[in-house]
Every structure is written in structure tokens, then in C-alpha cells.
Design a protein around this motif. Structure first.
Motif, PDB file in Angstrom:
ATOM      1  N   ASN A 191     -25.686  86.001  62.796  1.00  0.00           N
ATOM      2  CA  ASN A 191     -25.532  85.160  64.043  1.00  0.00           C
ATOM      3  C   ASN A 191     -25.832  83.605  64.019  1.00  0.00           C
ATOM      4  OD1 ASN A 191     -24.920  87.128  65.830  1.00  0.00           O
ATOM      5  ND2 ASN A 191     -27.037  87.875  66.063  1.00  0.00           N
ATOM      6  N   SER A 192     -26.005  83.224  62.754  1.00  0.00           N
ATOM      7  CA  SER A 192     -26.192  81.650  62.930  1.00  0.00           C
ATOM      8  C   SER A 192     -25.800  81.178  61.332  1.00  0.00           C
ATOM      9  CB  SER A 192     -27.614  81.549  62.836  1.00  0.00           C
ATOM     10  OG  SER A 192     -28.478  81.962  61.695  1.00  0.00           O
ATOM     11  N   PHE A 193     -25.507  80.045  60.826  1.00  0.00           N
ATOM     12  CA  PHE A 193     -25.512  79.584  59.697  1.00  0.00           C
ATOM     13  C   PHE A 193     -26.415  79.900  58.757  1.00  0.00           C
ATOM     14  CE2 PHE A 193     -21.892  77.016  61.106  1.00  0.00           C
ATOM     15  CZ  PHE A 193     -20.802  77.468  60.303  1.00  0.00           C
ATOM     16  N   ASP A 194     -27.766  80.041  58.922  1.00  0.00           N
ATOM     17  CA  ASP A 194     -28.974  80.308  58.146  1.00  0.00           C
ATOM     18  C   ASP A 194     -28.690  81.954  57.556  1.00  0.00           C
ATOM     19  OD1 ASP A 194     -30.032  77.979  58.346  1.00  0.00           O
ATOM     20  OD2 ASP A 194     -31.433  78.638  59.702  1.00  0.00           O
ATOM     21  N   GLU A 195     -28.246  82.564  58.666  1.00  0.00           N
ATOM     22  CA  GLU A 195     -28.231  83.952  58.466  1.00  0.00           C
ATOM     23  C   GLU A 195     -26.653  83.952  57.297  1.00  0.00           C
ATOM     24  OE1 GLU A 195     -30.174  85.918  62.369  1.00  0.00           O
ATOM     25  OE2 GLU A 195     -28.019  86.452  61.927  1.00  0.00           O
ATOM     26  N   ILE A 196     -25.725  83.692  57.793  1.00  0.00           N
ATOM     27  CA  ILE A 196     -24.519  83.617  57.021  1.00  0.00           C
ATOM     28  C   ILE A 196     -24.878  83.100  55.270  1.00  0.00           C
ATOM     29  CG2 ILE A 196     -22.413  82.476  56.497  1.00  0.00           C
ATOM     30  CD1 ILE A 196     -21.797  82.486  59.605  1.00  0.00           C
ATOM     31  N   LYS A 197     -25.702  81.976  55.357  1.00  0.00           N
ATOM     32  CA  LYS A 197     -26.269  81.638  53.912  1.00  0.00           C
ATOM     33  C   LYS A 197     -27.083  82.666  53.192  1.00  0.00           C
ATOM     34  CE  LYS A 197     -28.656  77.800  51.685  1.00  0.00           C
ATOM     35  NZ  LYS A 197     -29.384  78.855  50.780  1.00  0.00           N
ATOM     36  N   SER A 198     -28.158  83.093  54.188  1.00  0.00           N
ATOM     37  CA  SER A 198     -28.836  84.114  53.434  1.00  0.00           C
ATOM     38  C   SER A 198     -28.053  85.492  53.020  1.00  0.00           C
ATOM     39  CB  SER A 198     -29.861  84.398  54.474  1.00  0.00           C
ATOM     40  OG  SER A 198     -30.574  85.631  54.132  1.00  0.00           O
ATOM     41  N   HIS A 199     -27.174  85.839  53.785  1.00  0.00           N
ATOM     42  CA  HIS A 199     -26.305  86.969  53.324  1.00  0.00           C
ATOM     43  C   HIS A 199     -25.609  86.627  52.091  1.00  0.00           C
ATOM     44  CE1 HIS A 199     -23.553  90.345  53.437  1.00  0.00           C
ATOM     45  NE2 HIS A 199     -22.586  89.457  53.324  1.00  0.00           N
ATOM     46  N   PHE A 200     -24.959  85.682  51.915  1.00  0.00           N
ATOM     47  CA  PHE A 200     -24.130  85.313  50.595  1.00  0.00           C
ATOM     48  C   PHE A 200     -25.060  84.923  49.453  1.00  0.00           C
ATOM     49  CE2 PHE A 200     -20.768  85.070  53.843  1.00  0.00           C
ATOM     50  CZ  PHE A 200     -19.652  85.458  52.955  1.00  0.00           C
ATOM     51  N   ASP A 201     -26.129  84.323  49.831  1.00  0.00           N
ATOM     52  CA  ASP A 201     -27.287  84.162  48.707  1.00  0.00           C
ATOM     53  C   ASP A 201     -27.525  85.788  48.192  1.00  0.00           C
ATOM     54  OD1 ASP A 201     -27.472  81.515  48.784  1.00  0.00           O
ATOM     55  OD2 ASP A 201     -29.177  81.651  50.137  1.00  0.00           O
ATOM     56  N   SER A 202     -27.782  86.749  49.241  1.00  0.00           N
ATOM     57  CA  SER A 202     -28.040  88.030  48.718  1.00  0.00           C
ATOM     58  C   SER A 202     -26.868  88.728  47.830  1.00  0.00           C
ATOM     59  CB  SER A 202     -28.527  88.943  49.843  1.00  0.00           C
ATOM     60  OG  SER A 202     -29.497  88.468  50.507  1.00  0.00           O
ATOM     61  N   MET A 203     -25.925  88.504  48.293  1.00  0.00           N
ATOM     62  CA  MET A 203     -24.555  88.983  47.626  1.00  0.00           C
ATOM     63  C   MET A 203     -24.428  88.289  46.231  1.00  0.00           C
ATOM     64  SD  MET A 203     -23.283  91.029  49.895  1.00  0.00           S
ATOM     65  CE  MET A 203     -21.618  91.413  48.989  1.00  0.00           C
ATOM     66  N   LEU A 247     -20.092  83.399  74.610  1.00  0.00           N
ATOM     67  CA  LEU A 247     -21.447  83.032  75.117  1.00  0.00           C
ATOM     68  C   LEU A 247     -21.703  81.754  74.916  1.00  0.00           C
ATOM     69  CD1 LEU A 247     -23.569  85.816  73.760  1.00  0.00           C
ATOM     70  CD2 LEU A 247     -22.740  85.831  75.992  1.00  0.00           C
ATOM     71  N   ASP A 248     -21.128  81.016  73.900  1.00  0.00           N
ATOM     72  CA  ASP A 248     -21.610  79.758  73.696  1.00  0.00           C
ATOM     73  C   ASP A 248     -20.636  78.914  72.697  1.00  0.00           C
ATOM     74  OD1 ASP A 248     -22.840  77.575  72.371  1.00  0.00           O
ATOM     75  OD2 ASP A 248     -24.607  78.503  71.434  1.00  0.00           O
ATOM     76  N   LYS A 249     -19.793  78.123  73.355  1.00  0.00           N
ATOM     77  CA  LYS A 249     -18.586  77.665  72.625  1.00  0.00           C
ATOM     78  C   LYS A 249     -18.944  77.061  71.423  1.00  0.00           C
ATOM     79  CE  LYS A 249     -14.295  75.813  74.176  1.00  0.00           C
ATOM     80  NZ  LYS A 249     -13.639  75.106  73.091  1.00  0.00           N
ATOM     81  N   ALA A 250     -20.229  76.041  71.755  1.00  0.00           N
ATOM     82  CA  ALA A 250     -20.472  74.911  70.602  1.00  0.00           C
ATOM     83  C   ALA A 250     -20.780  75.993  69.351  1.00  0.00           C
ATOM     84  CB  ALA A 250     -21.541  74.154  71.083  1.00  0.00           C
ATOM     85  N   ASN A 251     -21.453  77.024  69.611  1.00  0.00           N
ATOM     86  CA  ASN A 251     -21.734  77.768  68.156  1.00  0.00           C
ATOM     87  C   ASN A 251     -21.123  78.765  68.026  1.00  0.00           C
ATOM     88  OD1 ASN A 251     -24.301  76.240  67.428  1.00  0.00           O
ATOM     89  ND2 ASN A 251     -24.963  76.870  69.422  1.00  0.00           N
ATOM     90  N   GLN A 252     -19.870  78.848  68.602  1.00  0.00           N
ATOM     91  CA  GLN A 252     -18.849  80.210  68.396  1.00  0.00           C
ATOM     92  C   GLN A 252     -19.521  81.381  68.688  1.00  0.00           C
ATOM     93  OE1 GLN A 252     -15.457  80.004  67.929  1.00  0.00           O
ATOM     94  NE2 GLN A 252     -15.578  78.060  68.956  1.00  0.00           N
ATOM     95  N   MET A 253     -20.231  81.597  69.622  1.00  0.00           N
ATOM     96  CA  MET A 253     -20.948  82.929  69.824  1.00  0.00           C
ATOM     97  C   MET A 253     -20.274  83.711  70.792  1.00  0.00           C
ATOM     98  SD  MET A 253     -23.651  83.346  67.775  1.00  0.00           S
ATOM     99  CE  MET A 253     -24.152  84.830  68.785  1.00  0.00           C
ATOM    100  N   TYR A 254     -19.957  84.941  70.315  1.00  0.00           N
ATOM    101  CA  TYR A 254     -19.240  86.129  71.047  1.00  0.00           C
ATOM    102  C   TYR A 254     -20.119  86.902  71.177  1.00  0.00           C
ATOM    103  CZ  TYR A 254     -14.842  83.301  70.464  1.00  0.00           C
ATOM    104  OH  TYR A 254     -14.052  82.171  70.593  1.00  0.00           O
ATOM    105  N   GLU A 255     -19.777  87.825  72.394  1.00  0.00           N
ATOM    106  CA  GLU A 255     -20.280  89.086  72.723  1.00  0.00           C
ATOM    107  C   GLU A 255     -19.184  89.961  72.815  1.00  0.00           C
ATOM    108  OE1 GLU A 255     -23.984  89.654  75.556  1.00  0.00           O
ATOM    109  OE2 GLU A 255     -22.385  89.987  76.808  1.00  0.00           O
ATOM    110  N   GLU A 256     -19.341  91.184  72.099  1.00  0.00           N
ATOM    111  CA  GLU A 256     -18.311  92.558  72.162  1.00  0.00           C
ATOM    112  C   GLU A 256     -19.114  93.448  72.974  1.00  0.00           C
ATOM    113  OE1 GLU A 256     -16.547  94.886  68.862  1.00  0.00           O
ATOM    114  OE2 GLU A 256     -15.862  92.855  68.872  1.00  0.00           O
ATOM    115  N   ILE A 257     -18.324  93.674  73.995  1.00  0.00           N
ATOM    116  CA  ILE A 257     -19.011  94.966  74.798  1.00  0.00           C
ATOM    117  C   ILE A 257     -18.103  96.085  74.835  1.00  0.00           C
ATOM    118  CG2 ILE A 257     -19.580  95.540  77.166  1.00  0.00           C
ATOM    119  CD1 ILE A 257     -19.173  92.248  77.583  1.00  0.00           C
ATOM    120  N   TRP A 258     -18.630  97.034  73.887  1.00  0.00           N
ATOM    121  CA  TRP A 258     -17.727  98.402  73.693  1.00  0.00           C
ATOM    122  C   TRP A 258     -18.281  99.710  74.574  1.00  0.00           C
ATOM    123  CZ3 TRP A 258     -18.302 100.450  67.862  1.00  0.00           C
ATOM    124  CH2 TRP A 258     -17.482 101.459  67.876  1.00  0.00           C
ATOM    125  N   THR A 259     -17.444 100.052  75.330  1.00  0.00           N
ATOM    126  CA  THR A 259     -17.710 101.227  76.021  1.00  0.00           C
ATOM    127  C   THR A 259     -17.189 102.593  75.611  1.00  0.00           C
ATOM    128  OG1 THR A 259     -17.920  99.606  78.027  1.00  0.00           O
ATOM    129  CG2 THR A 259     -18.124 101.963  78.557  1.00  0.00           C
TER     130      THR A 259
END
Ligand SMILES: C[S@@+](CC[C@H](N)C(=O)[O-])C[C@H]1O[C@@H](n2cnc3c(N)ncnc32)[C@H](O)[C@@H]1O
Length: 254
Positions: free
Chosen positions: A114-126, A174-186
Motif C-alpha cells: 500500500n505504499s512505496f515503503d511496503e513495495i521497497k520492503s517486499h522487494f528487499d525480502s525477495m 481512493l486517492d489519485k495522487a497516491n494511486q490508491m484503489y479499493e476493490e470491492i468484491w461481492t
């Protein structure tokens, strides 16, 4: 959570051609890997749909997921394979794995970051887990085009072994500047006369193509290999905006 009911999840996604997807992963390894591949790791593995066929091809399957029910279901389903699945209950954002891996993949845009910090942390783990020369295959994780363009016609019903699952997807910005989307799945399930409804909301940061290229270029441990549309290595993505299910490939170089 639908993921607490793996059998319903499996039914909802039973339209996929798992055999073709597995062949594609195998072809990807043959064509692009710079190392011999034995150990394969799936991020957000869920019910581990490709584990059986990958094992038949001679690979050793490892998977990570946050959901215990999904992992238990995968372990039980594939309990008779000659190589037992190695499954890790963990969050993809930050994890450590005791074995080195030769090829990794993530399906259906299941990068829950959900953020660049999380993206960075994921690729560090990989990066910690992957051997130099290994590939990381990302299915539908890069956002080409406008996801909202597909709203309106995202309802389908599927039936398998007496279980009927009706799914409907809606996406909200949800937030255009941060490209945050919400996916609603019913999801409405009719399990041989027993009815259940699931309302899942997943928030995700879209990774745009130019952001992804920039992110990989800035790192010294991965290189960009390519991206393709329609799961076809004859169709590299070039200046396209609206691509369904793009696949991207990066390689660990350091
Ligand atoms: C759409 S399913 C994909 C399952 C499987 N890979 C497939 O191809 O069908 C997404 C999976 O991601 C898992 N998941 C969601 N957030 C996660 C996280 N932060 N870390 C690890 N797994 C996560 C869910 O539990 C679920 O099993």
C-alpha cells in the motif's frame, strides 16, 4: 473473508487454465533463467493451484500466504505429492525465508502493498531469498491503463461440484495522487442449498509502468527483463495503455 473458505475461492477461480499457466511458467524459466531452477516460490500462494503440475515438472514448490486456512487447504490437497510443499505463514511485506530460491512468482495481481515503503520492503525480502540469476514473475501487478474503465461488466457465475459462486467486482479510486484503489468484491455462494455472502474490500496501490521501471532501475539487485500481454512472449507490451493481465519479469543480478 472468502480466503477463509478456500474451496469457494477455488470454485470462483476455476475458469483459469492452470495447466496453460504452469506451462507458461516453465517456458519462462527455459527461455529467461540464467540458472538451473529447482526451488520455486509463490507469493500469496493461497490454495497453491500450480503446485501439483510444477512438482510433476521436477520443481520443488514453496509458498507464502497470510491466511492459515488457505495454507492448510493447500497442504492437504497436495499431501500425496512426492515432495511435500514448503509453506510459510507470513506477510509478503517483510519476511525471511531459510532456503534460497531459484524462481519466484505472484499471480492475479496479488501484491498487497500500500505504499512505496511496503513495495521497497517486499522487494528487499525477495532479494534476500533469491539466488543471483533467478527470475521474479509478476502477473497483473503493473497497472497499464485505467482500472475504472472495466467497471460495470464484472459479474460472473461459476459452478463446480455442486457449489455455485457468483462474483462481482467494482473498483474505486481512493486517492489519485497516491494511486490508491479499493476493490470491492461481492461473492454469493450457493453450496448445495446453503447460502453465504462475502463482501471483501481490498486496498491496493497501483504500480504504474514508468514507476516500476524507475523503481527497478534505481535498485542495484534487480534488472528488468520484459513485459508481455495476453501471457504470450510474442506480444511484448510497447506503448500500450489498456492491457489485460500483463505479465512482467525481473531478474536478480546481485
Ligand atoms: C487472489 S488469491 C491468490 C491465490 C493463488 N496465488 C492463485 O493463483 O489463485 C490472494 C491470496 O493473497 C493472500 N494475501 C493477501 N494479503 C497478503 C499479504 N499481505 N501477505 C501474504 N499473503 C497475502 C490471501 O490470503 C490469498 O490467499
Amino acid at each position: 473473508m472468502l480466503y477463509d473458505y478456500p474451496e469457494y475461492y477455488e470454485t470462483a477461480f476455476s475458469f483459469r487454465n492452470i495447466e496453460e499457466e504452469t506451462k507458461f511458467l516453465h517456458q519462462c524459466i527455459k527461455q529467461f533463467s540464467k540458472i538451473n531452477v529447482t526451488n520455486i516460490f509463490e507469493i500469496a500462494c493461497g490454495n497453491a493451484p500450480h503446485a501439483g503440475l510444477l512438482t510433476e515438472l521436477g520443481y520443488k514448490y514453496h509458498g507464502l500466504d497470510l491466511n492459515r486456512n488457505m495454507l492448510d487447504y493447500a497442504a492437504y490437497k497436495w499431501k500425496d505429492l512426492p515432495n511435500k510443499l514448503q509453506l510459510l505463514e507470513a506477510n509478503m511485506i517483510d519476511f525471511s525465508y531459510p532456503e534460497k530460491i531459484d524462481f519466484a512468482y505472484v499471480m492475479l495481481g496479488s501484491l498487497y502493498l500500500n505504499s512505496f515503503d511496503e513495495i521497497k520492503s517486499h522487494f528487499d525480502s525477495m532479494s534476500r531469498m533469491l539466488n543471483v540469476g533467478s527470475l521474479y514473475f509478476l502477473d497483473w501487478c503493473i497497472q497499464f491503463g485505467d482500472p475504472l474503465a472495466h467497471n460495470g461488466n464484472n459479474r460472473f457465475t461459476i459452478e463446480k461440484d455442486g457449489i455455485e459462486v457468483e462474483s462481482e467486482f467494482q473498483i474505486k479510486l481512493l486517492d489519485k495522487a497516491n494511486q490508491m484503489y479499493e476493490e470491492i468484491w461481492t461473492i454469493n455462494v450457493n453450496d448445495r442449498g446453503r447460502h453465504k455472502q462475502f463482501n471483501m474490500i481490498e486496498r491496493n496501490k497501483a504500480i504504474l509502468p514508468e514507476q516500476f521501471l524507475h523503481f527497478i532501475k534505481e535498485r542495484d539487485d534487480f534488472e528488468f527483463v520484459g513485459w508481455w500481454k495476453d501471457w504470450d512472449f510474442n506480444h511484448p507490451i510497447e506503448n500500450e495503455h489498456d492491457v489485460t493481465r500483463p505479465v512482467a519479469l525481473i531478474r536478480k543480478v546481485k
